[in-house]
Write an enzyme that holds these catalytic residues in place. Structure first.
Site, PDB file in Angstrom:
ATOM      1  N   SER A 181      51.749  38.218  43.589  1.00  0.00           N
ATOM      2  CA  SER A 181      50.546  38.837  43.030  1.00  0.00           C
ATOM      3  C   SER A 181      50.461  40.303  43.448  1.00  0.00           C
ATOM      4  O   SER A 181      51.347  41.090  43.160  1.00  0.00           O
ATOM      5  CB  SER A 181      49.306  38.046  43.453  1.00  0.00           C
ATOM      6  OG  SER A 181      49.303  36.776  42.848  1.00  0.00           O
ATOM      7  N   LYS A 233      22.670  39.924  34.969  1.00  0.00           N
ATOM      8  CA  LYS A 233      22.899  40.412  36.325  1.00  0.00           C
ATOM      9  C   LYS A 233      23.332  39.298  37.278  1.00  0.00           C
ATOM     10  O   LYS A 233      24.129  39.529  38.197  1.00  0.00           O
ATOM     11  CB  LYS A 233      21.617  41.074  36.843  1.00  0.00           C
ATOM     12  CG  LYS A 233      21.756  41.703  38.227  1.00  0.00           C
ATOM     13  CD  LYS A 233      22.807  42.799  38.229  1.00  0.00           C
ATOM     14  CE  LYS A 233      22.922  43.458  39.588  1.00  0.00           C
ATOM     15  NZ  LYS A 233      23.977  44.485  39.617  1.00  0.00           N
TER      16      LYS A 233
END
Length: 354
Positions: A181, A233
């Protein structure tokens, strides 16, 4: 008039001289009774002595424990100072002479994170130090990491590409147990990548993991109170449901980050990459398999690389030292977060193995 005379003091009948003598004789203690009183007083004195002795012994024990803890605290302080001095002055000394040719090694060890051991700040500082040393034959990124923060990985990648434009000193990457990764993201910028046959290489993908606990909180009987300005949010809140629209949006964020990863690897590796359709699927391969896919250039380890370039093992570590107490704390925190399935990083998006 009664013959009984009364004593004004006792309000009783007046005693005759014989009666008073008899009562006084009865009130006088006998020899045995006097001995019993002395025995009681002696027992009281002995009891007092034992009590005083116990108090003194308790005070001695308290003083011993106080001295022990003071010595323990002093030992901890001295050990901390010694470790700090070692990290500051001795950790960088590998015994190489100033004019001896060597490979300048920079470690990428553990999860890549801004506050961790493998932060972009530490790695970039090490790269610059090795790059500037004229006795460093090459700069070697020594990778042993499952990946981590996309931003930290991108910063190191960009710094390697920048240094390559400044001169002809090679920048190499050597993968130990794992280079996956974000760690492979960094390595892909190097001029050449080396790995052992059993090293784990690849995992070119993006992950964001969490929990959905909205049903659990209902069963427990707890009311979740979240106040926001903006309808989305709190869409990452694990105690709230995620809508299909929010899910699609977050997937687009991951897809964009994945594309950035793929573009960087292609720019770094170029035509060496194979056209295998699973190359960017997030799979991870051994070093031997990765070589056939073009993810690594050669099979070899750090010592073999040094012998091939210098004829001997000559390595110098340029990784900036880390406070040992901070290192221990970071590792404990990361281990606890890993086993609890929690994230100990600021970003929920990771170039990292799950």
């Amino acid at each position: 008039m009664s013959d009984d005379r009364r004593d004004d003091w006792t309000q009783g009948p007046e005693l005759s001289r014989e009666e008073r003598a008899r009562r006084n004789a009865a009130a006088t203690p006998r020899d045995g009774e006097t001995g019993d009183a002395d025995t009681v007083r002696l027992a009281e004195v002995r009891m007092m002595d034992r009590w005083i002795g116990g108090v003194l012994n308790e005070q001695r024990r308290a003083r011993r424990w106080k001295i022990f803890f003071r010595l323990l605290f002093a030992s901890i302080v001295i050990a901390s100072l010694c470790l700090s001095a070692y990290a500051m002055f001795l950790a960088q000394d590998d015994g190489l002479s100033a004019d001896r040719r060597h490979l300048g090694v920079v470690d990428v060890s553990g999860p890549i994170d801004a506050d961790g051991q493998a932060s972009a700040e530490r790695i970039i500082e090490g790269l610059q130090r090795a790059w500037k040393d004229p006795d460093a034959e090459a700069v070697v990124l020594h990778v042993n990491s499952p990946g981590g923060s996309p931003v930290q990985s991108q910063r190191v990648y960009d710094e390697i590409r920048y240094l390559q434009e400044q001169g002809d000193k090679p920048i190499l990457a050597v993968i130990e147990d794992i280079g996956a990764s974000g760690a492979y993201y960094m390595a892909s910028a190097a001029d050449r990548i080396y790995a052992s046959p059993a090293s784990l290489v690849g995992s070119i993908g993006v992950i964001s993991a969490g929990f959905g606990l909205q049903d659990a909180i209902d069963k427990v009987g707890v009311e979740r109170r979240v106040f926001t300005a903006g309808e989305n949010k709190a869409f990452m809140d694990p105690f709230s449901e995620i809508t299909p629209t929010q899910r699609d949006f977050w997937q687009s964020v991951l897809n964009t980050t994945h594309r950035q990863f793929i573009d960087a690897v292609k720019a770094g590796r170029g035509d060496r990459l194979s056209d295998d359709p699973t190359l960017f699927s997030g799979l991870i391969w051994t070093g031997e398999q990765a070589r056939s896919l073009g993810l690594v250039d050669e099979i070899g380890n750090l010592e073999q690389l040094s012998r091939a370039r210098l004829g001997e093992v000559s390595l110098k570590d340029y990784t900036p030292s880390l406070d040992p107490w901070t290192l221990v704390s970071n590792r404990l925190t990361s281990a606890a977060a890993h086993w609890l399935g929690l994230s100990d990083t600021a970003s929920p998006v990771r170039y990292q193995l799950p």
